[in-house]
Design an enzyme around this catalytic site. Structure first.
Site, mmCIF file in Angstrom:
data_model
loop_
_atom_site.group_PDB
_atom_site.id
_atom_site.type_symbol
_atom_site.label_atom_id
_atom_site.label_comp_id
_atom_site.label_asym_id
_atom_site.label_seq_id
_atom_site.Cartn_x
_atom_site.Cartn_y
_atom_site.Cartn_z
ATOM 1 N N SER A 187 0.835 -1.184 0.000
ATOM 2 C CA SER A 187 0.000 0.000 0.000
ATOM 3 C C SER A 187 0.886 1.257 0.000
ATOM 4 C CB SER A 187 -0.893 -0.082 1.235
ATOM 5 O OG SER A 187 -2.119 0.495 1.012
ATOM 6 N N ASP A 440 -8.284 -5.466 -6.599
ATOM 7 C CA ASP A 440 -8.017 -4.340 -5.704
ATOM 8 C C ASP A 440 -8.197 -3.028 -6.465
ATOM 9 O OD1 ASP A 440 -6.952 -2.479 -3.951
ATOM 10 O OD2 ASP A 440 -4.880 -3.202 -4.144
ATOM 11 N N HIS A 465 -5.836 -6.497 -2.305
ATOM 12 C CA HIS A 465 -4.812 -5.578 -1.792
ATOM 13 C C HIS A 465 -3.677 -6.300 -1.060
ATOM 14 C CE1 HIS A 465 -3.727 -1.428 -1.290
ATOM 15 N NE2 HIS A 465 -3.842 -1.414 0.023
#
Ligand SMILES: *[C@@H]1O[C@H](CO)[C@@H](O)[C@H](O)[C@H]1NC(C)=O
Ligand SMILES: *[C@@H]1O[C@H](CO)[C@@H](O)[C@H](O)[C@H]1NC(C)=O
Ligand SMILES: *[C@@H]1O[C@H](CO)[C@@H](O)[C@H](O)[C@H]1NC(C)=O
Ligand SMILES: *[C@@H]1O[C@H](CO)[C@@H](O)[C@H](O)[C@H]1NC(C)=O
Ligand SMILES: *[C@@H]1O[C@H](CO)[C@@H](O)[C@H](O)[C@H]1NC(C)=O
Ligand SMILES: *[C@@H]1O[C@H](CO)[C@@H](O)[C@H](O)[C@H]1NC(C)=O
Length: 506
Positions: A187, A440, A465
């Site tokens: 991320s 994602d 993710h």
């Protein structure tokens, strides 16, 4: 979670006329899996998973004003259980911390814990400044977060410089100068890992950047991609499910506009307090769809809320075969229960939750108002959310009001590059893995194609993710096992090439 929700409901409460703009997704937030962590802890006997340490870090790496020399206590976690030691130049795996408590992120990096024995790697997890326990201004959170004068030191460039400074000092202390360092992140942490490799190639020999939307800036990728992917996730599950959700916003607005309408909505969705606004209800529902899309994992997980395997399938089941009643709100209530009440413990739902269990403070709000202008809010006519054009003005107005500052939407691509990344990194970059799962929504801003032999994209059609970094489970599908093996293989290659040059080029 609370904070992302808050950020986005606040960010967009300014322009709430008729169909309120649904603003899902806070930052590429990170996924937790505490149940797996305790499993891993018991697996590795009674030893603690890591030791907590503090390093005296400089406040401002880029200035020589007297106040730049102020310091703060910077936290990092270390695990040397499997390390082969300095004598063997055994590797050091570093996690470049994201926007929250670093202990939280260790719960999401099973990949590092599980591969450490194979690589005989030292594990280091470094916290991001202004989060968790790494708070400048004497650790005084209130003071550090007071205004733009004190928050001004919160930036990705400062964080990367912190990581470089700490890693070099740690290697000196361990007399492990020649141990290769590989950085990992998911991320925002994945963006930091990628940027770290580009800016500090003398410190890290390679980077695994998982679900890092480094292209999601300045219209390099489309502001519509994020919500298009969410739409596609639901639509490919069931056309009816998509249509029910898509049609619901209008119904919510219409109901709210009637006398007693808010009370009907409150009861339909079992909202706790008397407080309800259309914005907060829509934000609450939008958040459930968005985070479910981000965490559409193949096994049961615990993001911030516990979820079943393939939760989108479960949500659509709740809509297509409702147990809670046949009208739209009853169907949506059933779907919301998958995300907010999978354990069955919720007595009623709070639309706005301002608890902060993960040490995020409001740091991301600041980052989203300065440099992290990730474009995710566009909705075309097919979107599962109400159609809207991406509007930078909303962000600008919010940030002026909140911090009296203007965002710099072009700074990140200026500082780290992003435009024409294939052409640029083909000859400049090496030893990077960009992982993305196509379910994602953040994958729309990711690097999805190989750039060169050693700057590679690993793309999982069914992945969500940063699923690659999660602790493995016995139910992991083969595609997931295979891609993790591929990552191990690539990292092994970086390390053996490094050892080769260590032996032959000095
Ligand atoms: C910002 O906050 C600091 C620390 O609380 C305070 O000393 C300073 O006066 C504030 N500055 C402004 C412009 O409000
Ligand atoms: C390295 O050792 C010095 C002296 O003990 C210590 O102050 C410093 O915090 C250590 N660095 C790291 C990264 O732990
Ligand atoms: C991106 O494109 C949109 C629409 O063309 C435009 O309004 C916006 O100002 C552009 N740039 C940014 C940083 O949003
Ligand atoms: C929804 O409608 C279907 C078909 O009309 C019916 O069979 C079913 O019992 C209804 N479900 C609920 C929960 O009312
Ligand atoms: C949560 O789920 C349980 C079990 O299905 C249910 O009894 C309860 O009413 C639900 N809570 C809310 C707020 O809907
Ligand atoms: C978005 O912008 C386009 C082109 O200016 C316009 O035709 C369209 O109506 C806008 N959509 C919305 C939802 O505002």
């Amino acid at each position: 979670m609370a904070i992302w929700l808050l950020l986005f409901s606040l960010l967009f409460s300014s322009n709430s006329i008729t169909i309120a703009k649904i603003v899902p997704a806070g930052f590429p937030s990170s996924i937790v899996q505490p149940e797996q962590l305790s499993l891993a802890t018991t697996k590795t006997s009674t030893n603690k998973l890591y030791e907590e340490k503090y390093f005296t870090q400089i406040l401002d790496h880029f200035n020589y004003n007297p106040q730049s020399y102020n310091t703060f206590q910077h936290r990092y976690l270390i695990n040397d259980k499997h390390w082969g030691g300095a004598k063997n130049n055994s590797p050091i795996f570093v996690y470049t911390g994201n926007e929250g408590d670093i202990e939280w992120f260790t719960q999401n990096t099973g990949f590092m814990f599980e591969t450490a024995p194979h690589f005989k790697a030292l594990l280091v997890f470094i916290e991001h400044r202004y989060y968790g326990k790494s708070i400048p201004f004497g650790g005084n959170k209130e003071r550090a977060y007071s205004n733009s004068t004190t928050l001004g030191y919160l930036s990705s460039t400062q964080a990367l410089a912190d990581y470089a400074t700490l890693i070099i000092d740690l290697k000196n202390n361990l007399t492990a100068i020649d141990s290769p360092v590989v950085v990992f992140g998911g991320s925002y942490g994945g963006m930091l890992a990628a940027w770290f490799r580009l800016k500090y190639p003398h410190v890290a020999i390679g980077a695994l950047a998982s679900s890092a939307p480094i292209l999601n800036f300045d219209n390099i990728t489309s502001p519509f991609s994020f919500n298009n992917i969410i739409t596609q996730d639901f639509r490919s599950e069931s056309e009816n499910c998509y249509k029910v959700i898509k049609g619901s916003w209008q119904k919510i607005e219409e109901t709210a506009a009637k006398p007693g309408g808010l009370e009907i909505l409150r009861k339909s969705f079992r909202i706790c307090k008397n407080y309800i606004s259309v914005n907060s209800l829509e934000g609450w529902l939008g958040t459930a769809y968005t985070y479910t899309a981000m965490t559409d994992y193949p096994t049961p997980t615990n993001f911030l809320n516990p979820l079943p395997a393939y939760p989108i399938k479960q949500m659509c089941k709740a809509i297509d075969h409702p147990k809670t009643g046949n009208n739209t709100f009853e169907k949506l209530y059933g779907a919301a229960n998958i995300y907010y009440n999978y354990t069955g413990d919720a007595k009623c739902f709070d639309l706005i939750d301002d608890s902060d269990p993960h040490g995020m403070a409001s740091g991301w709000t600041w980052q989203a108002c300065t440099e992290m202008i990730l474009l995710t809010d566009g909705n075309n006519v097919d979107s599962i959310f109400p159609a809207s054009n991406y509007s930078y003005i909303d962000r600008l107005l919010y940030c002026k009001d909140r911090f009296d500052i203007e965002p710099r939407p072009s700074w990140i691509p200026t500082e780290f590059g992003a435009r024409h990344i294939h052409r640029v990194l083909k000859r400049f970059g090496s030893n990077m893995i960009f992982f993305n799962g196509l379910r994602d929504p953040w994958s729309g801003g990711g690097v999805l194609k190989d750039i060169s032999k050693s700057v590679v994209a690993i793309v999982a059609k069914k992945g969500a993710h940063h699923v690659d970094l999660r602790f493995s489970t016995s139910e992991d599908p083969k595609w997931l096992q295979d891609l993790r093996k591929r990552e191990v293989h690539i990292i092994s290659k970086w390390i053996s090439e490094y050892y080769h040059s260590l032996t032959y080029s000095s």
